[in-house]
Scaffold this motif. Structure first.
Motif, mmCIF file in Angstrom:
data_model
loop_
_atom_site.group_PDB
_atom_site.id
_atom_site.type_symbol
_atom_site.label_atom_id
_atom_site.label_comp_id
_atom_site.label_asym_id
_atom_site.label_seq_id
_atom_site.Cartn_x
_atom_site.Cartn_y
_atom_site.Cartn_z
ATOM 1 N N VAL A 33 31.105 77.172 -6.202
ATOM 2 C CA VAL A 33 31.205 76.145 -5.161
ATOM 3 C C VAL A 33 32.343 76.513 -4.213
ATOM 4 O O VAL A 33 33.330 77.124 -4.632
ATOM 5 N N PRO A 34 32.232 76.151 -2.939
ATOM 6 C CA PRO A 34 33.289 76.481 -1.991
ATOM 7 C C PRO A 34 34.562 75.679 -2.257
ATOM 8 O O PRO A 34 34.501 74.490 -2.539
ATOM 9 N N PHE A 35 35.679 76.369 -2.165
ATOM 10 C CA PHE A 35 37.004 75.766 -2.330
ATOM 11 C C PHE A 35 37.795 76.082 -1.076
ATOM 12 O O PHE A 35 38.072 77.238 -0.787
ATOM 13 N N HIS A 36 38.120 75.059 -0.298
ATOM 14 C CA HIS A 36 38.777 75.231 1.000
ATOM 15 C C HIS A 36 40.288 75.109 0.865
ATOM 16 O O HIS A 36 40.780 74.149 0.282
ATOM 17 N N VAL A 37 41.006 76.065 1.429
ATOM 18 C CA VAL A 37 42.471 76.034 1.455
ATOM 19 C C VAL A 37 42.913 76.030 2.910
ATOM 20 O O VAL A 37 42.682 77.002 3.633
ATOM 21 N N ARG A 38 43.508 74.916 3.321
ATOM 22 C CA ARG A 38 43.987 74.805 4.708
ATOM 23 C C ARG A 38 45.260 75.627 4.842
ATOM 24 O O ARG A 38 46.156 75.555 4.005
ATOM 25 N N LEU A 39 45.331 76.418 5.904
ATOM 26 C CA LEU A 39 46.470 77.304 6.126
ATOM 27 C C LEU A 39 47.496 76.679 7.058
ATOM 28 O O LEU A 39 47.147 75.931 7.970
ATOM 29 N N GLN A 40 48.723 77.021 6.828
ATOM 30 C CA GLN A 40 49.806 76.654 7.738
ATOM 31 C C GLN A 40 49.843 77.726 8.838
ATOM 32 O O GLN A 40 49.405 78.854 8.620
ATOM 33 N N PRO A 41 50.375 77.412 9.999
ATOM 34 C CA PRO A 41 50.444 78.415 11.075
ATOM 35 C C PRO A 41 51.151 79.696 10.596
ATOM 36 O O PRO A 41 52.188 79.636 9.950
ATOM 37 N N GLY A 42 50.523 80.848 10.861
ATOM 38 C CA GLY A 42 51.091 82.138 10.483
ATOM 39 C C GLY A 42 50.641 82.653 9.129
ATOM 40 O O GLY A 42 50.882 83.800 8.784
ATOM 41 N N GLU A 43 49.987 81.838 8.326
ATOM 42 C CA GLU A 43 49.560 82.274 6.989
ATOM 43 C C GLU A 43 48.307 83.148 7.009
ATOM 44 O O GLU A 43 48.005 83.801 6.025
ATOM 45 N N GLU A 44 47.597 83.183 8.143
ATOM 46 C CA GLU A 44 46.353 83.960 8.203
ATOM 47 C C GLU A 44 46.600 85.425 7.854
ATOM 48 O O GLU A 44 45.869 86.027 7.086
ATOM 49 N N LYS A 45 47.661 85.983 8.413
ATOM 50 C CA LYS A 45 47.959 87.400 8.188
ATOM 51 C C LYS A 45 48.358 87.655 6.745
ATOM 52 O O LYS A 45 48.017 88.669 6.162
ATOM 53 N N ALA A 46 49.100 86.742 6.150
ATOM 54 C CA ALA A 46 49.554 86.911 4.770
ATOM 55 C C ALA A 46 48.388 86.916 3.798
ATOM 56 O O ALA A 46 48.412 87.601 2.784
ATOM 57 N N LEU A 47 47.324 86.173 4.120
ATOM 58 C CA LEU A 47 46.179 86.089 3.222
ATOM 59 C C LEU A 47 45.086 87.099 3.554
ATOM 60 O O LEU A 47 44.104 87.190 2.841
ATOM 61 N N ALA A 48 45.265 87.847 4.620
ATOM 62 C CA ALA A 48 44.212 88.751 5.093
ATOM 63 C C ALA A 48 43.698 89.681 3.998
ATOM 64 O O ALA A 48 42.504 89.821 3.819
ATOM 65 N N GLY A 49 44.575 90.314 3.252
ATOM 66 C CA GLY A 49 44.125 91.241 2.215
ATOM 67 C C GLY A 49 44.250 90.690 0.813
ATOM 68 O O GLY A 49 43.928 91.357 -0.155
ATOM 69 N N ALA A 50 44.698 89.459 0.675
ATOM 70 C CA ALA A 50 44.957 88.891 -0.648
ATOM 71 C C ALA A 50 43.686 88.635 -1.443
ATOM 72 O O ALA A 50 43.658 88.843 -2.647
ATOM 73 N N ALA A 51 42.662 88.181 -0.793
ATOM 74 C CA ALA A 51 41.420 87.858 -1.503
ATOM 75 C C ALA A 51 40.246 88.445 -0.745
ATOM 76 O O ALA A 51 39.864 87.948 0.302
ATOM 77 N N LYS A 52 39.680 89.496 -1.277
ATOM 78 C CA LYS A 52 38.596 90.175 -0.563
ATOM 79 C C LYS A 52 37.326 89.338 -0.453
ATOM 80 O O LYS A 52 36.517 89.554 0.432
ATOM 81 N N ASP A 53 37.153 88.351 -1.342
ATOM 82 C CA ASP A 53 35.948 87.525 -1.302
ATOM 83 C C ASP A 53 36.124 86.229 -0.522
ATOM 84 O O ASP A 53 35.213 85.431 -0.426
ATOM 85 N N ALA A 54 37.316 86.004 0.022
ATOM 86 C CA ALA A 54 37.574 84.783 0.781
ATOM 87 C C ALA A 54 37.087 84.944 2.215
ATOM 88 O O ALA A 54 37.043 86.044 2.747
ATOM 89 N N VAL A 55 36.729 83.836 2.834
ATOM 90 C CA VAL A 55 36.261 83.825 4.217
ATOM 91 C C VAL A 55 37.182 82.934 5.028
ATOM 92 O O VAL A 55 37.445 81.783 4.652
ATOM 93 N N PHE A 56 37.668 83.453 6.140
ATOM 94 C CA PHE A 56 38.527 82.669 7.022
ATOM 95 C C PHE A 56 37.653 81.879 7.983
ATOM 96 O O PHE A 56 36.757 82.421 8.619
ATOM 97 N N VAL A 57 37.888 80.566 8.084
ATOM 98 C CA VAL A 57 37.152 79.697 9.002
ATOM 99 C C VAL A 57 38.128 79.263 10.085
ATOM 100 O O VAL A 57 38.957 78.376 9.884
ATOM 101 N N LYS A 58 38.032 79.930 11.236
ATOM 102 C CA LYS A 58 39.003 79.742 12.317
ATOM 103 C C LYS A 58 39.033 78.301 12.828
ATOM 104 O O LYS A 58 40.103 77.739 13.048
ATOM 105 N N GLU A 59 37.856 77.678 13.001
ATOM 106 C CA GLU A 59 37.796 76.319 13.542
ATOM 107 C C GLU A 59 38.569 75.328 12.680
ATOM 108 O O GLU A 59 39.109 74.348 13.164
ATOM 109 N N LYS A 60 38.608 75.560 11.394
ATOM 110 C CA LYS A 60 39.299 74.642 10.471
ATOM 111 C C LYS A 60 40.640 75.197 9.990
ATOM 112 O O LYS A 60 41.315 74.548 9.206
ATOM 113 N N ASN A 61 40.990 76.397 10.464
ATOM 114 C CA ASN A 61 42.207 77.070 10.033
ATOM 115 C C ASN A 61 42.339 77.023 8.511
ATOM 116 O O ASN A 61 43.349 76.601 7.960
#
Length: 116
Positions: A33-61
């Protein structure tokens, strides 16, 4: 002794009872099941390579992970919890029997059995 537990569980038969909220349909009892983690500003880069199976949803950050979930059929969780309680009770009886055996005779073990 005296501990408490908190169990989160999803029902396989969602939406079948009056007043149920949501109506997910699961193909099997073992699903992802999908598990959504809301990011704080600037966290996108930190998580970029952390989880290869994760999907970034820009509209919801947010980042969406797929997490394993076993959904329980009506009565299944209660049955499993009852079985676990019986097993713990049996284990406790065995422990007490062993303590009584060692504490009851003149075998020198009574003082090393722990609290009586």
């Amino acid at each position: 002794p005296g501990g408490q537990g908190l169990v989160y569980a999803w029902a396989f038969e969602q939406g079948e009872m009056d007043g149920d909220v949501g109506a997910r349909k699961f193909p099997t009892q073992d699903v992802f099941v999908p598990f959504h983690v809301r990011l704080q500003p600037g966290e996108e880069k930190a998580l970029a390579g952390a989880a290869k199976d994760a999907v970034f949803v820009k509209e919801k950050n947010s980042v969406v992970f797929q997490r394993y979930c076993h959904v329980y059929k009506r009565g299944e969780l209660q049955r499993l919890l009852l079985e676990a309680a019986k097993a713990l009770s049996a284990q406790r009886r065995e422990t007490l029997d062993v303590r009584e055996r060692f504490a009851g005779g003149d075998n020198g073990y009574a003082s090393s059995c722990g609290p009586q």
